[in-house]
Each structure stands twice: as C-alpha cells, then as structure tokens.
Design a protein around this motif. Structure first.
Motif, PDB file in Angstrom:
ATOM      1  N   LEU A  13       0.776  -1.152  -0.111  1.00 22.38           N
ATOM      2  CA  LEU A  13       0.105   0.075   0.191  1.00 22.38           C
ATOM      3  C   LEU A  13       0.979   1.411   0.012  1.00 22.38           C
ATOM      4  O   LEU A  13       0.425   2.207  -0.540  1.00 22.38           O
ATOM      5  N   GLN A  14       2.112   1.305   0.539  1.00 26.43           N
ATOM      6  CA  GLN A  14       2.802   2.239   0.809  1.00 26.43           C
ATOM      7  C   GLN A  14       3.486   2.793  -0.607  1.00 26.43           C
ATOM      8  O   GLN A  14       3.587   3.925  -0.966  1.00 26.43           O
ATOM      9  N   LYS A  15       3.631   1.842  -1.418  1.00 31.63           N
ATOM     10  CA  LYS A  15       3.999   1.993  -2.902  1.00 31.63           C
ATOM     11  C   LYS A  15       2.974   3.056  -3.581  1.00 31.63           C
ATOM     12  O   LYS A  15       3.124   3.856  -4.383  1.00 31.63           O
ATOM     13  N   SER A  16       1.548   2.521  -3.389  1.00 33.62           N
ATOM     14  CA  SER A  16       0.488   3.367  -4.019  1.00 33.62           C
ATOM     15  C   SER A  16       0.287   4.769  -3.189  1.00 33.62           C
ATOM     16  O   SER A  16       0.089   5.847  -4.024  1.00 33.62           O
ATOM     17  N   MET A  43      -3.598   6.562  11.585  1.00 35.12           N
ATOM     18  CA  MET A  43      -4.374   6.429  10.364  1.00 35.12           C
ATOM     19  C   MET A  43      -5.631   5.799  10.708  1.00 35.12           C
ATOM     20  O   MET A  43      -6.782   5.733  10.074  1.00 35.12           O
ATOM     21  N   LEU A  44      -5.575   4.545  11.369  1.00 32.94           N
ATOM     22  CA  LEU A  44      -6.726   3.754  11.687  1.00 32.94           C
ATOM     23  C   LEU A  44      -7.667   4.364  12.677  1.00 32.94           C
ATOM     24  O   LEU A  44      -8.604   3.490  12.844  1.00 32.94           O
ATOM     25  N   CYS A  47      -9.358  -0.958  -3.050  1.00 33.50           N
ATOM     26  CA  CYS A  47     -10.054  -0.336  -2.366  1.00 33.50           C
ATOM     27  C   CYS A  47     -10.633  -0.590  -0.830  1.00 33.50           C
ATOM     28  O   CYS A  47     -10.549   0.032  -0.038  1.00 33.50           O
ATOM     29  N   ARG A  48     -10.843  -2.064  -0.807  1.00 35.99           N
ATOM     30  CA  ARG A  48     -11.250  -2.594   0.520  1.00 35.99           C
ATOM     31  C   ARG A  48      -9.998  -2.418   1.338  1.00 35.99           C
ATOM     32  O   ARG A  48     -10.264  -1.937   2.683  1.00 35.99           O
ATOM     33  N   ILE A  49      -8.841  -3.067   1.176  1.00 32.65           N
ATOM     34  CA  ILE A  49      -7.889  -3.107   1.965  1.00 32.65           C
ATOM     35  C   ILE A  49      -7.284  -1.632   2.414  1.00 32.65           C
ATOM     36  O   ILE A  49      -6.610  -1.332   3.291  1.00 32.65           O
ATOM     37  N   PHE A  50      -7.354  -0.613   1.292  1.00 31.58           N
ATOM     38  CA  PHE A  50      -7.024   0.728   1.578  1.00 31.58           C
ATOM     39  C   PHE A  50      -7.792   1.258   2.658  1.00 31.58           C
ATOM     40  O   PHE A  50      -7.324   1.798   3.535  1.00 31.58           O
ATOM     41  N   SER A  51      -8.905   1.132   2.815  1.00 31.45           N
ATOM     42  CA  SER A  51     -10.050   1.717   3.831  1.00 31.45           C
ATOM     43  C   SER A  51      -9.812   1.009   5.019  1.00 31.45           C
ATOM     44  O   SER A  51     -10.019   1.966   5.906  1.00 31.45           O
ATOM     45  N   ASN A  52      -9.587  -0.250   5.120  1.00 27.52           N
ATOM     46  CA  ASN A  52      -9.155  -0.762   6.224  1.00 27.52           C
ATOM     47  C   ASN A  52      -8.036  -0.296   6.883  1.00 27.52           C
ATOM     48  O   ASN A  52      -7.899  -0.017   8.328  1.00 27.52           O
ATOM     49  N   TYR A  53      -6.918  -0.103   6.211  1.00 30.99           N
ATOM     50  CA  TYR A  53      -5.602   0.274   6.635  1.00 30.99           C
ATOM     51  C   TYR A  53      -5.472   1.876   6.713  1.00 30.99           C
ATOM     52  O   TYR A  53      -4.822   2.223   7.917  1.00 30.99           O
ATOM     53  N   VAL A  54      -5.938   2.611   6.134  1.00 34.37           N
ATOM     54  CA  VAL A  54      -5.718   3.560   6.064  1.00 34.37           C
ATOM     55  C   VAL A  54      -6.956   4.460   6.671  1.00 34.37           C
ATOM     56  O   VAL A  54      -6.859   5.651   7.346  1.00 34.37           O
ATOM     57  N   GLY A  55      -7.952   4.012   6.926  1.00 38.01           N
ATOM     58  CA  GLY A  55      -9.179   4.584   7.781  1.00 38.01           C
ATOM     59  C   GLY A  55     -10.123   5.321   6.980  1.00 38.01           C
ATOM     60  O   GLY A  55     -11.111   6.118   7.612  1.00 38.01           O
ATOM     61  N   MET A  56      -9.936   5.402   5.574  1.00 34.42           N
ATOM     62  CA  MET A  56     -10.807   6.282   4.784  1.00 34.42           C
ATOM     63  C   MET A  56     -10.646   5.775   3.399  1.00 34.42           C
ATOM     64  O   MET A  56      -9.652   5.129   3.023  1.00 34.42           O
TER      65      MET A  56
END
Length: 440
Positions: free
Chosen positions: A7-10, A123-124, A39-48
C-alpha cells in the motif's frame, strides 16, 4: 512484501502525483491488487476511502501553497478542482472553516509524506473508534467529527464529537480520568454542566484496552469563544463572565475538597525547584534573558505571600477552550483530568494567560490584555472574595504559570513555536507589569 508495504507504494505514488489525474485502476496496479481488493484494504488500513485520502492530501498541500503566496484559484485548479467553489466546499468539509479563516488561525506547515508503517496507528483511528464505540448503546450509523483545541487552531488527536451529541475521548491517564468523572458528577448534582460519562453496555463509566482508556461523555451545549470574540469591544464583560464562572466552580469544588482524592501540589516549590532555574537557562540560551531582579523579586515576594493563599481543589486547566458558552453565557466546563489541590487564584490567572496565548491572530492582543485580566479578576472577586495576599500574589502566580510552560516546553522541537510564544509573553508581562497589574 507485506500489505502495508504494498500500500505504501501506492501512497508514495499519490503523493508524487497530486497535481495529476489519478485512477483507482492504476493505483491498484502499482500495489499489485485488483481494484476491488485495493479499495477494500486501503480503507481498512488507512481509515478512509482512496478518493477521500487523495482529496485530503491535495487540500493540505494546497493550503500550504496558498499561505506562501500563491493565488487560491490557481491552486484549486492545479490540484484537480474544476472550480474554486469545489475547492472551497472540500476544504470547509475537511477543516470546518474557509481557507481564509484557517490561515488567520493557523500556520500551515509543509505537508510531510505519509509513512503508512509509522502512521498506521493514527490513520486507523476512525476505524478503531467505530469498533470501540460498539461498547455503547449507540445508533449504528455513526458520525465522527474532529474537535479542536488552542482556540480552534489545533485538531485534537484524542477527542472526537460523536453524532453531534457525545464526546469520545481516549488517553493513558486513567487516574486523571477518574478524577474528572468524580468532579463532573459532583458538578452535575449542583446544577453545573460538565462532561459526565455515558454508561457502557456493561454499565461502566469507561473501558480500558491495552494501556488506554476510552470514555464517552455527554457534549456540553455551546462552544468555546474564539480569540476574536474574547477581544471584542465588550472584552471586560467577557472577562468578568470567565471569572464569575470559575468562582462559581470553585465554590462547589471547595465543598468537595475533603471528599475527592487528587494530587496536592505546592506551586512555590514547583517553580523554585524546577521551573525558575530552567526558565533562566532557557531564556539565556535563546538570547532573551530576563534581568536578575525579576528572579530576585519573584523569589523574595512570592515566598512571603505563598502560605497566606487559600487553597483547595481547582480545575488546574481552565484555559478558554475548556470553558463553553451558550447564548453569551458560560454553559459549562470540560476536562478535569489534571485537577489538583493548589492555590485557588491559579485558575483565574491560568484562564487569563490562556486567553493571551491563544490570541496570536489578534494584532493588538498585548495592549488589550490588561482589560481582560481585570475583567477575570473582578468577576472572580465577585463570587470568591479575594484576600489581600491573593491580590498581591496575582503577578507572581502569572509569572509562575509562564515559567512552568517555558520549562516544560524546553527541548520539545515540535512545539518550538509555542515555546517562543510563551517566552515572549513572559518578557512582555514583566516589562509591562505596571500596566497589567496596577488596577487589580
């Protein structure tokens, strides 16, 4: 690579291309996930959601560039907003005010790149809040809003407004929380609004997870006054309202002095044993030393007065952002976590210094501050009659508060602007002591 590393790469790619059009498919491809899974894991890890994160980063970069002199409309278009109206709407939704007002109240810092591994816990927060709030009997559709401190200039990282009705708070000072709860309940019995806890499903005042507490309290009706409102034409009257509110609070706290367990603090020992010598070193290191007569006068005269000063449980942190107003009257107090037994004059003096410290956007705040101080002391005296020793001690209590702040802030690089501000305040108060204190 771990999920966070992927995710950090993105996130790095987003940061480098905020002025370009970004698509979910290309961001997903960079991380090696399908668009749906990304989209699913981004929201879970970043919180938005991804789109919300991109907008937030664009707003933070945009407001910084506006502050350094670039035109707002140019920045809005540069960061992908089709119109200024679109930028304005997004900004207000994120920060709660217009870009112009934000820059009057804040110094926008150059945004640092997001390091998800380092900031994952922060972020979470939104996701964690929703999970933890399941311990209370609330609606499933939760609205979580940020709260602000320091006169509205700093976003709190430990307090949130829930559904417009409750305050959700976390911290590690469990003993302090228990003090807050005990005091707020006693205030409620006396008809004073305070942030009392909402019971959990298990009928508890708060829950503990790992080494943190989580507490949900009622939200006191009203808001804290802005620096502009405190320094308005009726600033003496406003000061009196602050002073009278603190006086009424003290009448209740005095009655509970033997019933509540709090720390007992000796202000004089704290200052002479730590804050004063550290302040002297700090002021000299920064090239703004105070004359020896300041320290000599403080030590000699405050030492004589101190034992004559009335003491009982005090709020200890009645800064103006902890005192709420509704319909132009004080509606209640928040945050009793660091309440202690100390000299009672500390609280009105602390409120006054807080008003001075939070008014960095007021051009002539120093010149008008003596009127606000007079109003606070007059209002307090109307409710809790000051002794002669207390009247004489007011300057020394204010000096004490400033020296404690200067000593505490020393070496805290992230708070260097606040530290410099407090050093300037102490010098100005000392140099203008006749103006500030002659009419008290």
């Amino acid at each position: 690579m771990t999920t966070i590393q992927l995710l950090q790469k993105s996130i790095d790619y987003i940061e480098e291309n905020l002025k370009s059009e970004l698509s979910l498919s290309e961001l997903a491809e960079i991380s090696g996930f399908s668009t749906f899974h990304f989209c699913r894991i981004f929201s879970n890890y970043v919180g938005m959601p991804v789109a919300a994160f991109i907008t937030k980063r664009r707003l933070y970069h945009g407001i910084y560039e506006i502050q350094i002199g670039k035109k707002t409309i140019d920045i809005a278009l540069l960061y992908g907003f089709n119109t200024y109206a679109g930028f304005f709407k997004a900004f207000k939704r994120e920060f709660g005010c217009s870009p112009t007002k934000y820059l009057k109240l804040n110094t926008a810092k150059k945004p640092m790149a997001v390091n998800l591994i380092r900031e994952a816990k922060i972020m979470l927060t939104q996701r964690e809040i929703k999970q933890i709030l399941s311990n209370w009997n609330l609606d499933s559709n939760l609205e979580i809003e940020d709260t602000f401190t320091l006169g509205g200039t700093a976003k709190s990282d430990s307090t949130w407004l829930i559904n417009g009705k409750y305050i959700f708070k976390t911290g590690k000072n469990i003993a302090g929380l228990k003090t807050h709860i005990a005091i707020s309940k006693e205030l409620e019995k006396s008809g004073v609004l305070a942030a009392t806890p909402i019971k959990t499903i298990e009928d508890e005042d708060f829950i503990i997870k790992d080494d943190k507490y989580f507490c949900l309290t009622n939200h006191i009706k009203g808001k804290f006054l802005t620096p502009e409102e405190r320094y308005a034409e009726n600033r003496i009257e406003i000061g009196e309202k602050y002073g009278e509110a603190i006086g009424n609070l003290h009448k209740i706290l005095k009655k509970q002095d033997k019933n509540l367990e709090v720390n007992d603090n000796n202000l004089l020992k704290t200052v002479l044993g730590w804050a004063l010598p550290q302040t002297k070193i700090t002021m000299e290191q920064w090239g703004c030393p105070l004359p020896d007569r300041f320290y000599e006068d403080f030590t000699e005269n405050f030492s004589k007065l101190y034992n004559e000063l009335p003491r009982h449980i005090i709020h200890r942190d009645p800064n103006p952002s902890n005192i709420m107003f509704h319909n132009d009257e004080v509606s209640g107090f928040i945050d009793f976590e660091i309440s202690e037994r100390n000299v009672r004059i500390f609280d009105p003096c602390y409120c006054a210094t807080g008003i001075l410290a939070e008014a960095t956007t007021i051009a002539d705040r120093f010149e008008k501050w003596d009127e606000i101080l007079k109003g606070i002391i007059t209002g307090y005296d109307n409710i809790c009659k000051l002794t002669e020793a207390e009247k004489l001690a007011i300057p020394y209590v204010i000096y004490s508060i400033q020296m404690i702040f200067i000593a505490w802030l020393d070496g805290k690089e992230e708070l260097k602007n606040l530290a410099m501000q407090n050093r300037k305040m102490l010098i100005w108060i000392w140099e203008n002591k006749d103006k500030c204190f002659e009419s008290l």
